[in-house]
Each structure stands twice: as structure tokens, then as C-alpha cells.
Design an enzyme around this catalytic site. Structure first.
Site, PDB file in Angstrom:
ATOM      1  N   HIS A  77       0.719  -1.514  -0.010  1.00 45.26           N
ATOM      2  CA  HIS A  77       0.279  -0.367   0.078  1.00 45.26           C
ATOM      3  C   HIS A  77       0.804   1.501  -0.219  1.00 45.26           C
ATOM      4  O   HIS A  77       2.422   0.779   0.729  1.00 45.26           O
ATOM      5  CB  HIS A  77      -1.631   0.028   1.227  1.00 45.26           C
ATOM      6  N   ASP A  79      -0.132   4.422   1.089  1.00 47.09           N
ATOM      7  CA  ASP A  79      -0.240   5.926   2.434  1.00 47.09           C
ATOM      8  C   ASP A  79       0.698   4.693   3.540  1.00 47.09           C
ATOM      9  O   ASP A  79       1.139   3.921   3.697  1.00 47.09           O
ATOM     10  CB  ASP A  79      -1.860   5.198   2.218  1.00 47.09           C
ATOM     11  N   GLU A 173      -4.542   2.118   2.888  1.00 48.39           N
ATOM     12  CA  GLU A 173      -5.223   0.697   3.268  1.00 48.39           C
ATOM     13  C   GLU A 173      -5.079   0.996   5.120  1.00 48.39           C
ATOM     14  O   GLU A 173      -5.729   0.178   5.985  1.00 48.39           O
ATOM     15  CB  GLU A 173      -3.872   0.108   2.884  1.00 48.39           C
ATOM     16  N   GLU A 174      -4.059   2.031   5.455  1.00 47.87           N
ATOM     17  CA  GLU A 174      -4.368   2.218   6.448  1.00 47.87           C
ATOM     18  C   GLU A 174      -5.149   3.127   6.998  1.00 47.87           C
ATOM     19  O   GLU A 174      -6.357   2.463   8.540  1.00 47.87           O
ATOM     20  CB  GLU A 174      -3.535   3.281   6.857  1.00 47.87           C
TER      21      GLU A 174
END
Length: 406
Positions: A77, A79, A173-174
């Protein structure tokens, strides 16, 4: 460019995601990073490079053999966590001899084995650390670097047979939205691996069931000098509500398969207040019980103070084990690849989430492999150089062994 060079370059991009914007990607820095990666992938010579409007980046390393080999993928990801700033990351490499590492002398920020005993496992190794003012970004720029370095290596070493390899990089994703717009059909793989794990050797195909909750409180404000039997302080309702949840089920008191309620944000005045929680448990029935308990406590508060409290509750993802375990050969391949790379596999549940959880339920079985970082989401994050190199080598070995087995 080595995998370490790539990582040190990638962390200079500010890609912190945000739950507040309602856009995909949630922050413009993720798009900037993705566009920079497109140029790198073109330079390497990958094919079918696509970057869609939502900043999902995909590319292909074609097969270099006529063998019938399953098409597999590797995902990371773009981020970094909203928990701490990822702007102006200033990494440095230290050769760790033991004891404390002073990250920021002026603010007395010290990475110490007294607080983080796992440091003792890396004596004699080079560690990439922060300057104590930001997170590092190993989660998951370590994964991005490992994947790109691995496909570059395979491109430059055609003597290693491999099938068609797809790589994918996702935004947000976070904040639990990394799989929202992921096109599984377009990705076109039989299975994939997220390179999003922590310490060296991690191999995970179990994760939390996850939900997010916001509890809102409505008060009544009057002049405090004349408030008797009239005022209802929303902030005090929030404090009382938080005290009702079991302290033993907070993150700082749990481990292994134990779930938790995690208070991630709070705000309040006399008129209005709110508490934001994430809810986690590996066991589906216990996960449902946690959500039911929140609902019961909201009902209790409204019985005491009618119409004062509301609950917004949303599931985020579920435990991928039920999807991945029936296809255990996927796990076995990664296990064998780690051993071939000189890594001792550590098969354990993820005490967190990953894009792979939702992707598995979307038809793409997707266990998780280490990228090597530790102490994610904060100023004490660090990444052993050897661990990142071994992550890259594991990806290479997965493809090499899959070709041999085919």
C-alpha cells in the site's frame, strides 16, 4: 538502485492517509507517489502499467518460460498511518551495537531496548531509524520497495524461470479502504501476497475481524452559575461511557488472539462530544459480542439520559483464514521460499489488518508476508536493513520455486 536505496527514496513522499476527506485517494500525496512509481516501473521495463483515477497502480512482469505456471501477484500500500505525520521523514542508518539510540536529542526521544526489547534481536545489524519527529514509513514503503526491487532483479536475471507476475499498489489501506476499488478481475491472479508484515519471517493468514464505531453524545449547556438540575455535559457522558468498557480489553493489555476496543479519537464540549473506536477480534463470535456490547451500553446511556447518545457502527473486514486455509499450498510455498532465502518462518495471526483480508473475500486469496519493519505508526519505528533485503529475496524465491514446482 538497491532495495535500500528505493526505500530511502520512497519515505521522502508524504503519503499519510486521512479518514476525513471522503475521497480516493484520501490525500493527494498518494497520487504523487503513485505517479513517480509509474515512471520507475516503465524504466524497469514492466508491461501493462495502469494507474486508475483512484490511484490503484498495477503492472506486469511477463513470464519468461513456456511452462504452465499460475499467475500470482504481490501487493503493497502507498499510504502511511494517520496516527503520526509522514511529512519530512528524515531517515538515517545506524549500526546497532546495543543500548539506546538517541533519535532526537533536543526532544529527548530515545529508542531504547528497555521499552522495545525486540531491539536486542538486531545487535550488529544496520537499522534505519527516524529522527524522532515523524514515523518512518516502513509500513508499507518497505513492501513497495521489496516488490519493485524483486521484479527488477527477476527482469535482470532471466536465468531464473518464473511465470507471469502481477504487482499492485493500493491507496488508503491504513484507513481500512485499500481494497474498496481494487479490480480483482483486472489484476488477473490465482492468488497474491501482501508484503505488509512486520518483523523478519512473519507469514500470516489470520487477521482480526474489524469494525469502526463512533459514539456521539448530545448535552445541554446553560450558564454554569445556574446549571443545577439543568445542565447535561456531553463530555462527561463520553468519559462515563468510556469507563464502562472493560479496561482488560484495551490494546495495551492484550496479545495473541485477544481482541480489543481501541479509543482512537475523542472530542467534546458541553453541548457535543464523540468517541471513535476500532473493534478487533480474531474469533468471529467474540467480534460480534463486542459490537453487541457497544450497542447495549448506548442503550444503557439512553435509559439514563434519554436521546443523548447515538452509535455509528461499520464492519471493515473479516478474518481471511476461512478463505486462505483451504488453499494451504499458498502458505506452504511462501514458507518454503523463506527457508530458501535463509529466513525462519514465523506463522502467526496478524494483530491488525491488511488489504489481503478483504481481497481474500473478494476472490483473491492473499496471505501476508513480512517487509521487516517494527514499531509501526510512530516515531520509534525502525527497519533492519537485512530484514528488508530478505523480504525482497523471499519474493524472488516464491516465483522461482513456483516455476520449479510447476
Amino acid at each position: 538502485m538497491t532495495v535500500i536505496d528505493r526505500f530511502l527514496k520512497y519515505v521522502t513522499f508524504d503519503t499519510q492517509s486521512s479518514e476525513e476527506t471522503g475521497t480516493t485517494p484520501s490525500t493527494p500525496g498518494q497520487r504523487v507517489f503513485a505517479e513517480a512509481l509509474v515512471k520507475e516501473l516503465e524504466e524497469i521495463g514492466l508491461e501493462d502499467i495502469t494507474l486508475d483515477d483512484n490511484s490503484y497502480l498495477m503492472a506486469t512482469l511477463p513470464a519468461n518460460t513456456d511452462k504452465k505456471i499460475p499467475t500470482i501477484g504481490f501487493i503493497a500500500h502507498l499510504d502511511t498511518s494517520p496516527d503520526m505525520s509522514g511529512k519530512g521523514v528524515t531517515p538515517r542508518i545506524v549500526n546497532y551495537k546495543g543500548g539506546d539510540i538517541v533519535l532526537c536529542a533536543e526532544e529527548s526521544v530515545v529508542l531504547s531496548p528497555l521499552m522495545f526489547p525486540e531491539l536486542n534481536d538486531y545487535k550488529g545489524q544496520d537499522l534505519i531509524v527516524t529522527d524522532g519527529k515523524t514515523l518512518l514509513g516502513a509500513d508499507d514503503k518497505g513492501g513497495v520497495a521489496a516488490i519493485i526491487a524483486a521484479v527488477q532483479y527477476l527482469k535482470e536475471h532471466p536465468e531464473i524461470e518464473h511465470g507471469k507476475i502481477r504487482i499492485g499498489f493500493t491507496p488508503d489501506e491504513e484507513i481500512g479502504e485499500g481494497a474498496n476499488h481494487f479490480d480483482v478481475g483486472k489484476f488477473g491472479c490465482e492468488w497474491a501476497y501482501t508484503i505488509d508484515g512486520g518483523q523478519i519471517g512473519e507469514l500470516e493468514y489470520e487477521n482480526f475481524n474489524a469494525a469502526v464505531a463512533k459514539v456521539s453524545f448530545k448535552g445541554l449547556n446553560v450558564h454554569p452559575g445556574y446549571a443545577k438540575n439543568k445542565m447535561l455535559n456531553a463530555s462527561l457522558l463520553a468519559i462515563e461511557f468510556a469507563s464502562w468498557l472493560p479496561a482488560s480489553q484495551r490494546p495495551e493489555h492484550t496479545e495473541g488472539y485477544e481482541g480489543f476496543y481501541h479509543l482512537t479519537n475523542m472530542s467534546g464540549t458541553v453541548e457535543e462530544a464523540s468517541l471513535s473506536y476500532i473493534i478487533r477480534d480474531h474469533v468471529r463470535s467474540l467480534f460480534e459480542q463486542k459490537k453487541e456490547q457497544l450497542q447495549a451500553l448506548v442503550k444503557r446511556m439512553n435509559e439514563i439520559h434519554p436521546d443523548s447518545t447515538t452509535l455509528e457502527l461499520r464492519d471493515q473486514y473479516y478474518n481471511m483464514r476461512e478463505v486462505v486455509e483451504p488453499k494451504k499450498y499458498i502458505i506452504d510455498l511462501a514458507f518454503d521460499a523463506m527457508e530458501a532465502a535463509g529466513v525462519k518462518p514465523l506463522v502467526k495471526p496478524i494483530r491488525g489488518g491488511t488489504d489481503g483480508a478483504r481481497l481474500s473475500f473478494m476472490g483473491l486469496p492473499c496471505p501476508n508476508i513480512f517487509a521487516g519493519g517494527l514499531n509501526f505508526h510512530g516515531r520509534y519505528e525502525f527497519l533492519p536493513v537485512n530484514s528488508l533485503e530478505k523480504s525482497m529475496q523471499t519474493i524472488i524465491k516464491i516465483n522461482e520455486l513456483l516455476a520449479q514446482k510447476s
